[in-house]
Motif scaffolding. Structure first.
Motif, PDB file in Angstrom:
ATOM      1  N   GLY A   1       0.843  -1.190   0.000  1.00  0.00           N
ATOM      2  CA  GLY A   1       0.000   0.000   0.000  1.00  0.00           C
ATOM      3  C   GLY A   1       0.874   1.234   0.000  1.00  0.00           C
ATOM      4  O   GLY A   1       1.986   1.213   0.519  1.00  0.00           O
ATOM      5  N   LYS A   2       0.377   2.303  -0.592  1.00  0.00           N
ATOM      6  CA  LYS A   2       1.148   3.538  -0.597  1.00  0.00           C
ATOM      7  C   LYS A   2       1.173   4.145   0.804  1.00  0.00           C
ATOM      8  O   LYS A   2       0.469   3.674   1.714  1.00  0.00           O
ATOM      9  CB  LYS A   2       0.558   4.523  -1.609  1.00  0.00           C
ATOM     10  CG  LYS A   2      -0.876   4.943  -1.334  1.00  0.00           C
ATOM     11  CD  LYS A   2      -1.391   5.858  -2.435  1.00  0.00           C
ATOM     12  CE  LYS A   2      -2.827   6.283  -2.151  1.00  0.00           C
ATOM     13  NZ  LYS A   2      -3.364   7.180  -3.193  1.00  0.00           N
TER      14      LYS A   2
ATOM     15  N   ALA B   1      -1.804   4.322   3.607  1.00  0.00           N
ATOM     16  CA  ALA B   1      -2.859   3.351   3.290  1.00  0.00           C
ATOM     17  C   ALA B   1      -3.370   2.628   4.531  1.00  0.00           C
ATOM     18  O   ALA B   1      -4.488   2.114   4.546  1.00  0.00           O
ATOM     19  CB  ALA B   1      -2.354   2.339   2.267  1.00  0.00           C
TER      20      ALA B   1
ATOM     21  N   ILE C   1      -3.275  -6.105  -1.022  1.00  0.00           N
ATOM     22  CA  ILE C   1      -3.051  -4.712  -1.407  1.00  0.00           C
ATOM     23  C   ILE C   1      -4.074  -3.829  -0.709  1.00  0.00           C
ATOM     24  O   ILE C   1      -5.287  -4.024  -0.839  1.00  0.00           O
ATOM     25  CB  ILE C   1      -3.134  -4.543  -2.936  1.00  0.00           C
ATOM     26  CG1 ILE C   1      -2.038  -5.375  -3.613  1.00  0.00           C
ATOM     27  CG2 ILE C   1      -2.996  -3.071  -3.335  1.00  0.00           C
ATOM     28  CD1 ILE C   1      -2.073  -5.341  -5.126  1.00  0.00           C
TER      29      ILE C   1
ATOM     30  N   ASP D   1      -5.584  -0.041   0.003  1.00  0.00           N
ATOM     31  CA  ASP D   1      -5.729   1.280  -0.622  1.00  0.00           C
ATOM     32  C   ASP D   1      -6.730   2.094   0.180  1.00  0.00           C
ATOM     33  O   ASP D   1      -7.903   1.714   0.283  1.00  0.00           O
ATOM     34  CB  ASP D   1      -6.186   1.140  -2.076  1.00  0.00           C
ATOM     35  CG  ASP D   1      -6.162   2.455  -2.840  1.00  0.00           C
ATOM     36  OD1 ASP D   1      -5.292   3.302  -2.530  1.00  0.00           O
ATOM     37  OD2 ASP D   1      -7.007   2.653  -3.727  1.00  0.00           O
ATOM     38  N   LYS D   2      -6.263   3.186   0.778  1.00  0.00           N
ATOM     39  CA  LYS D   2      -7.121   4.082   1.568  1.00  0.00           C
ATOM     40  C   LYS D   2      -7.872   3.322   2.648  1.00  0.00           C
ATOM     41  O   LYS D   2      -9.064   3.534   2.878  1.00  0.00           O
ATOM     42  CB  LYS D   2      -8.096   4.831   0.654  1.00  0.00           C
ATOM     43  CG  LYS D   2      -7.407   5.712  -0.378  1.00  0.00           C
ATOM     44  CD  LYS D   2      -8.393   6.329  -1.354  1.00  0.00           C
ATOM     45  CE  LYS D   2      -7.664   7.132  -2.426  1.00  0.00           C
ATOM     46  NZ  LYS D   2      -8.589   7.666  -3.455  1.00  0.00           N
TER      47      LYS D   2
ATOM     48  N   VAL E   1      -8.106  -4.091  -1.313  1.00  0.00           N
ATOM     49  CA  VAL E   1      -8.650  -4.085  -2.678  1.00  0.00           C
ATOM     50  C   VAL E   1      -8.253  -5.320  -3.470  1.00  0.00           C
ATOM     51  O   VAL E   1      -8.803  -5.561  -4.555  1.00  0.00           O
ATOM     52  CB  VAL E   1      -8.225  -2.802  -3.435  1.00  0.00           C
ATOM     53  CG1 VAL E   1      -8.886  -1.577  -2.815  1.00  0.00           C
ATOM     54  CG2 VAL E   1      -6.704  -2.634  -3.442  1.00  0.00           C
TER      55      VAL E   1
ATOM     56  N   PHE F   1      -0.127  -3.604  -9.211  1.00  0.00           N
ATOM     57  CA  PHE F   1      -0.369  -2.685  -8.107  1.00  0.00           C
ATOM     58  C   PHE F   1      -0.899  -1.342  -8.611  1.00  0.00           C
ATOM     59  O   PHE F   1      -1.879  -0.804  -8.101  1.00  0.00           O
ATOM     60  CB  PHE F   1       0.922  -2.473  -7.317  1.00  0.00           C
ATOM     61  CG  PHE F   1       0.810  -1.465  -6.203  1.00  0.00           C
ATOM     62  CD1 PHE F   1       0.238  -1.808  -4.996  1.00  0.00           C
ATOM     63  CD2 PHE F   1       1.272  -0.161  -6.372  1.00  0.00           C
ATOM     64  CE1 PHE F   1       0.129  -0.876  -3.962  1.00  0.00           C
ATOM     65  CE2 PHE F   1       1.169   0.765  -5.354  1.00  0.00           C
ATOM     66  CZ  PHE F   1       0.598   0.409  -4.148  1.00  0.00           C
TER      67      PHE F   1
ATOM     68  N   THR G   1      -4.748  -0.064  -7.714  1.00  0.00           N
ATOM     69  CA  THR G   1      -4.908   1.142  -6.897  1.00  0.00           C
ATOM     70  C   THR G   1      -5.180   2.379  -7.742  1.00  0.00           C
ATOM     71  O   THR G   1      -5.269   3.486  -7.213  1.00  0.00           O
ATOM     72  CB  THR G   1      -3.662   1.397  -6.024  1.00  0.00           C
ATOM     73  OG1 THR G   1      -2.505   1.536  -6.878  1.00  0.00           O
ATOM     74  CG2 THR G   1      -3.447   0.257  -5.059  1.00  0.00           C
ATOM     75  N   ASP G   2      -5.284   2.180  -9.060  1.00  0.00           N
ATOM     76  CA  ASP G   2      -5.567   3.277  -9.980  1.00  0.00           C
ATOM     77  C   ASP G   2      -4.526   4.394  -9.852  1.00  0.00           C
ATOM     78  O   ASP G   2      -4.860   5.569  -9.852  1.00  0.00           O
ATOM     79  CB  ASP G   2      -6.974   3.849  -9.749  1.00  0.00           C
ATOM     80  CG  ASP G   2      -7.430   4.714 -10.928  1.00  0.00           C
ATOM     81  OD1 ASP G   2      -6.970   4.466 -12.058  1.00  0.00           O
ATOM     82  OD2 ASP G   2      -8.243   5.628 -10.692  1.00  0.00           O
ATOM     83  N   MET G   3      -3.272   3.975  -9.713  1.00  0.00           N
ATOM     84  CA  MET G   3      -2.160   4.931  -9.637  1.00  0.00           C
ATOM     85  C   MET G   3      -1.335   4.841 -10.899  1.00  0.00           C
ATOM     86  O   MET G   3      -1.306   3.821 -11.577  1.00  0.00           O
ATOM     87  CB  MET G   3      -1.263   4.630  -8.435  1.00  0.00           C
ATOM     88  CG  MET G   3      -1.901   4.876  -7.092  1.00  0.00           C
ATOM     89  SD  MET G   3      -0.807   4.317  -5.762  1.00  0.00           S
ATOM     90  CE  MET G   3       0.619   5.380  -6.031  1.00  0.00           C
TER      91      MET G   3
END
Length: 308
Positions: free
Chosen positions: A35-36, A39, A205, A207-208, A212, A300, A304-306
């Motif tokens: 996770g970023k 997260a 993973i 995310d926020k 996900v 990833f 995570t739509d990054m």
């Protein structure tokens, strides 16, 4: 399951850091938690290790409810936090003996186990050196040795390779593989996507604050690859393309150049042999046939739509 959570929430003030987190970590696996920044990875590790209490939900370690059996769980759990907290003026051996006594070993057991584990993590020549002189990688190895003192079934590590050079990363990878080969389940968070891909069997993973994706490394990569098969064909024709388009599991086809066809598929089985056979029997000549192999990094970013 070695670790499982059900509907886990963690709230700070009016803000949920984690929402409905349900993890499933198989016994004997090496589970990478991705996770970023922000997260919720470190928050999750604090909850799993009993350093923080969830706002809602349940945590089970080796089948035991953490809220009810925390003392039993401490005997089977090893933790390597991101910040070691070791005392600079104490030696590696004195740290190990101290923690061994805290974990219930007598003086002799603590000394013997400490020397053995320091050797296992490659610190046998550094036992009398003050930790203040240790590199970051050496402190991480000492942290792993300390976590192994109680012969845990599970080790949880927070960013164990963060800030390490390639040699240090390789050393930590070897140590973790050695632990896993002895049957220890490993749960680790990391920003190093390549390293997770190299060492882990499973991945989750975040995310926020929400999970996900969770699966084996290969399935995560496959599910996010869009199933694109690239075929190089001599004597390609509209008839061949039409036949491929009508195959089961084929979503669509795209002719990228005179001889290159991309085939989008949705199948968990390998249909490349079927495609090759159809093309050859229809008069085409296959000179290339490959399936997209997404890296964990690609998956990833997609999940995570990054954007990299």
């Amino acid at each position: 399951m070695a670790i499982s959570t059900k509907n886990l929430y963690k709230k700070y003030g009016s803000h949920f850091v984690l929402e409905n987190l349900s993890l499933n970590v198989n016994r004997g696996s090496i589970y990478g938690f991705l996770g970023k920044n922000g997260a919720g990875k470190t928050t999750t590790i604090k909850l799993l290790s009993g350093l923080s209490i969830p706002s809602q939900g349940q945590i089970y370690i080796d089948g035991m409810d953490l809220s009810l059996e925390s003392k039993k769980i401490k005997h089977i759990l090893g933790l390597v936090p991101q910040d070691s907290g070791f005392y600079d003026e104490r030696t590696a051996l004195s740290h190990m003996i101290y923690y061994g006594r805290l974990k219930g070993l007598n003086k002799k057991e603590s000394l013997e186990q400490s020397r053995y584990l320091l050797d296992q993590v490659g610190l046998s020549n550094e036992v009398s050196k003050n930790v203040g002189y240790f590199s970051h990688g050496m402190k991480t190895r000492l942290g792993i040795a300390q976590a192994l003192l109680n012969n845990p079934k599970i080790i949880i590590l927070d960013e164990p390779t963060n800030g390490l050079d390639p040699v240090g990363i390789h050393q930590i990878r070897q140590i973790l593989h050695k632990c896993n080969n002895k049957g220890i389940t490993i749960f680790l968070s990391s920003h190093n996507l390549f390293e997770i891909q190299e060492i882990c069997t499973h991945v989750g993973i975040l995310d926020k604050g929400k999970l996900v994706a969770e699966n084996t490394i290969e399935k995560i990569r496959h599910l996010e690859s869009n199933g694109i098969i690239t075929v190089g064909i001599y004597n390609i024709s509209s008839e061949i393309i039409s036949l491929i388009q009508n195959m089961k599991f084929v979503i669509k086809t795209e002719l990228k150049s005179e001889h290159i066809l991309e085939i989008y598929v949705n199948s968990e089985i390998d249909i490349k042999p079927q495609i090759n056979k159809l093309i050859v029997e229809s008069g085409g000549q296959v000179f290339k046939l490959i399936e997209n192999s997404y890296s964990l990094e690609d998956a990833f970013f997609n999940i995570t739509d990054m954007k990299p």
